[in-house]
Design a protein around this motif. Structure first.
Motif, PDB file in Angstrom:
ATOM      1  N   GLN A  49      -4.313   0.050  -8.844  1.00 32.52           N
ATOM      2  CA  GLN A  49      -5.750   0.252  -8.633  1.00 32.52           C
ATOM      3  C   GLN A  49      -6.289  -0.680  -7.561  1.00 32.52           C
ATOM      4  O   GLN A  49      -7.029  -0.271  -6.670  1.00 32.52           O
ATOM      5  N   LYS A  82       0.817  -1.234   0.000  1.00 37.25           N
ATOM      6  CA  LYS A  82       0.000   0.000   0.000  1.00 37.25           C
ATOM      7  C   LYS A  82       0.841   1.272   0.000  1.00 37.25           C
ATOM      8  O   LYS A  82       0.449   2.293   0.562  1.00 37.25           O
ATOM      9  N   ASN A  97      -4.849  -1.923  -5.144  1.00 37.28           N
ATOM     10  CA  ASN A  97      -4.369  -1.566  -3.810  1.00 37.28           C
ATOM     11  C   ASN A  97      -4.678  -0.111  -3.449  1.00 37.28           C
ATOM     12  O   ASN A  97      -4.143   0.415  -2.470  1.00 37.28           O
ATOM     13  N   HIS A  98      -5.512   0.544  -4.287  1.00 38.40           N
ATOM     14  CA  HIS A  98      -5.894   1.943  -4.059  1.00 38.40           C
ATOM     15  C   HIS A  98      -4.677   2.845  -3.913  1.00 38.40           C
ATOM     16  O   HIS A  98      -4.640   3.734  -3.069  1.00 38.40           O
ATOM     17  N   CYS A  99      -3.676   2.574  -4.733  1.00 34.55           N
ATOM     18  CA  CYS A  99      -2.447   3.360  -4.683  1.00 34.55           C
ATOM     19  C   CYS A  99      -2.271   4.189  -5.950  1.00 34.55           C
ATOM     20  O   CYS A  99      -2.729   3.801  -7.022  1.00 34.55           O
ATOM     21  N   GLY A 120      -5.338   6.697  -5.555  1.00 37.03           N
ATOM     22  CA  GLY A 120      -5.885   5.459  -6.118  1.00 37.03           C
ATOM     23  C   GLY A 120      -6.528   5.640  -7.479  1.00 37.03           C
ATOM     24  O   GLY A 120      -7.103   4.701  -8.031  1.00 37.03           O
ATOM     25  N   ASN A 121      -6.434   6.875  -8.055  1.00 40.00           N
ATOM     26  CA  ASN A 121      -6.948   7.063  -9.407  1.00 40.00           C
ATOM     27  C   ASN A 121      -5.829   6.906 -10.421  1.00 40.00           C
ATOM     28  O   ASN A 121      -4.694   7.278 -10.177  1.00 40.00           O
TER      29      ASN A 121
END
Lengths: 425, 425
Positions: B119, B96, B121-123, B326-327
């Motif tokens: 994506q 993360k 891992n919302h990173c 995370g985008n």
């Protein structure tokens, strides 16, 4: 898919470009923003002149129709001019509408207070299209050079004057003939005053300086020279010396102070700014770490400028989706004093007229010595009616030295300084 | 003020530039992000070689020291190469950590799956520095032309080859001499293979294509020609015809299909790409609405590349503050088939060697007629040992026509096609 409904104020060349792009590039806009974007309401002065779009958008003469419409979250201002555009944007921001503007005059003059008002109302206010049409220069400075210290930003930021100077250089036309041609082809307005006097370029340099240095100077607080006095003979001699004459906006830090100027300038032929021709614009950004970078593109025109408006629209939509609206377009602020003329050094091109007789050249060299100026190139043209034209490229000298030299030359009473243009290599 | 602590993997030229900028431009970074930024831990292979920074950062040979440190939210990968950089970034994303990379080889080869992993891992995963060093081109394409349909992206994206070709043009050197000079001055590596064969430029075009068109082609699926076969005679003749020889990466839509190529190309002297000299890079982006725009700057070097790394760092920090990480860096995706050779039309520069005797020129014109090619300029140089050198600029012809022409010329057995370079105006 969420639909975002836009309002627009004004429907001139840029406004029509925005409308066209929103319709024609709908798929790409959806792919990038995840939202469908439509223009709902357009305020115009004369709805009867825009019947071609009456079936697609709601035309109105009343700003209230936009202000009171809760469906409209974002409004594009493309009416131009300072008043009533300022009052329109103030009302929009107070009504909590996000605003995208293409209005350089307004932002250069009232940018600070409009940004303040936007913040107070937690609204986005963006104006990429206000400088250099389709070139994404403000965003590049604000985002891409965020961690660098910019030391200079200079360039060709007015398409009309660049078109005129390009034609003067390539066709050997006079200023008057090139202006007429530009007007005929639509590259100059019927009243070209704001362009040819350098005022339009000055507005853009004010905004570029604010983004680059966190500080700026108001109109009137720096020298602005237009192209309306440029002689064909000097354009031709510049070419012989290996330079191209351009109207350059020049903002830089000198000893941690701010210098801004707009003036006709000789650009060396190998320099990236030298190949920027016709109505195109280019801005060179110099950073302490990055060095020289240049951004080139169309400086005006409906669709290029609309591209910048649309880039702001997609950013505001992204902010709406992420719920991150209300942040300043440019967050960099730094207090800077204006630079003193004694510290700003450049090379100059001097064009002189003097009697073709013994003793005059000695007067010239004496005046130059008093001004502390020395030359690296000199050409004397055959005398006409006893008057010779002498053109010089000097070594570096300060604005203060240039002023002394000009005074010394005036004191000779026989040598006339036709012009003194900066030189950039 | 919040403090953001960074990790770094690698401490070569770019890594040292990042470290220097974070320290020297701390005030500006704070002013823009509202956060204090410090580099906490740097993973290197040989800590003993970096004792100059041992007092400022924690040096380690273990990635685990970064992975397990909850204070480190953001890691900069500047180790280069595909393996183990890929595995390092995968571990970082799974832990993360947001990642900023300057690694073109890796992103061009595994960008899709690394973006996917980021994506999941919302990173954030950003890599502005992977293309064209200090030029903020990826961000410009993703953000500023978000609403435009880009139809072509082409440019000079390799500094080493541009330095060599510039020296060949200006000093009239052979390829071998110019390469040696570039190596001596540090503009070319001891093993320059990846640069001079065009592979490095191809990696960058893969990434540029993905951003511009939402689609790309893998290495091996498009033609890549380097500069190692470029003859001094052709560089000189290009100049005589009014062109400059450059290694151009060329990606464009042809009938809604994707064409990519890297090849030596003649650029007309007045074209903005023609004045891009030495180690500088420039990318021209053509949009349906905006028209031609160009982004110019240093294509490599520690500090310029670090500027792009820092622009990504400040963006990730902004996202951290706004809680919008995370985008995807580039959200545009579109399926495109590769263009067929019959549809890709260009003008060409042809360099031929043929016996200087009656009948040969007729064979040439016959072969050109069979290929459907016609010429706009032709020069024959004095014969050496009975062999004349003939150089031609053709009118537009397709890749398929060019292949036919090459086959026809080979069939003459006396006319040799030394090279066929595209021409851009």
């Amino acid at each position: 898919m969420t639909t975002i409904k836009l309002g627009m104020v004004g429907l001139g060349t840029v406004g029509q470009g925005v409308l066209k792009m929103v319709q024609q590039h709908a798929d790409k806009i959806s792919a990038v923003t995840g939202c469908q974007v439509v223009v709902k309401t357009v305020m115009v002065r004369h709805p009867e002149r825009h019947q071609d779009v009456a079936g697609v958008v709601h035309l109105t003469t009343e700003l209230a129709d936009i202000l009171a419409d809760p469906e409209i979250q974002l409004v594009v201002e493309v009416m131009g001019g300072i008043h009533p555009a300022k009052e329109v944007i103030e009302q929009l921001l107070r009504a909590k509408k996000h605003v995208v503007s293409a209005n350089k005059d307004l932002i250069a003059t009232y940018g600070r207070e409009l940004n303040q008002l936007a913040q107070e109302n937690h609204c986005d206010l963006r104006y990429e299209a206000s400088v250099a049409g389709g070139i994404p220069i403000l965003r590049a400075i604000a985002d891409s050079f965020a961690a660098d210290q910019i030391t200079a930003v200079k360039g060709i930021v007015n398409g009309t004057t660049n078109y005129i100077l390009t034609q003067m250089g390539q066709q050997h036309w006079s200023y008057e003939d090139a202006l007429k041609q530009a007007q005929r082809l639509g590259f100059a307005e019927a009243d070209p005053t704001n362009d040819v006097t350098g005022k339009d370029a000055a507005y853009k340099m004010i905004i570029l300086s604010q983004f680059s240095f966190g500080s700026s100077l108001p109109l009137g607080a720096f020298a602005v020279t237009g192209i309306d006095q440029v002689a064909a003979a000097d354009v031709a001699q510049a070419a012989n010396f290996g330079y191209v004459l351009k109207l350059i906006g020049d903002a830089r830090l000198v000893d941690d102070r701010l210098f801004i100027e707009v003036a006709p300038t000789l650009v060396e032929q190998g320099h990236p700014l030298a190949t920027v021709n016709n109505e195109n614009n280019a801005v060179m950004v110099t950073g302490q770490a990055v060095g020289d970078t240049l951004f080139y593109g169309p400086g005006a025109g409906g669709l290029p400028t609309a591209t910048s408006v649309l880039s702001d629209i997609t950013t505001v939509i992204k902010n709406l989706v992420l719920k991150t609206t209300g942040n300043r377009f440019n967050r960099y602020r730094k207090a800077l004093a204006p630079a003193s003329p004694a510290t700003v050094a450049d090379r100059y091109y001097l064009s002189l007229t003097m009697p073709d007789r013994p003793g005059e050249m000695m007067k010239l060299t004496a005046a130059m010595a008093k001004g502390g100026a020395s030359f690296s190139q000199i050409v004397q043209q055959a005398a006409v009616g006893g008057q010779a034209r002498v053109m010089i490229i000097t070594h570096q000298m300060s604005k203060a030295q240039l002023a002394t030299l000009a005074a010394e030359l005036a004191a000779t009473e026989t040598i006339r300084l036709n012009c003194a243009y900066k030189v950039i290599e």
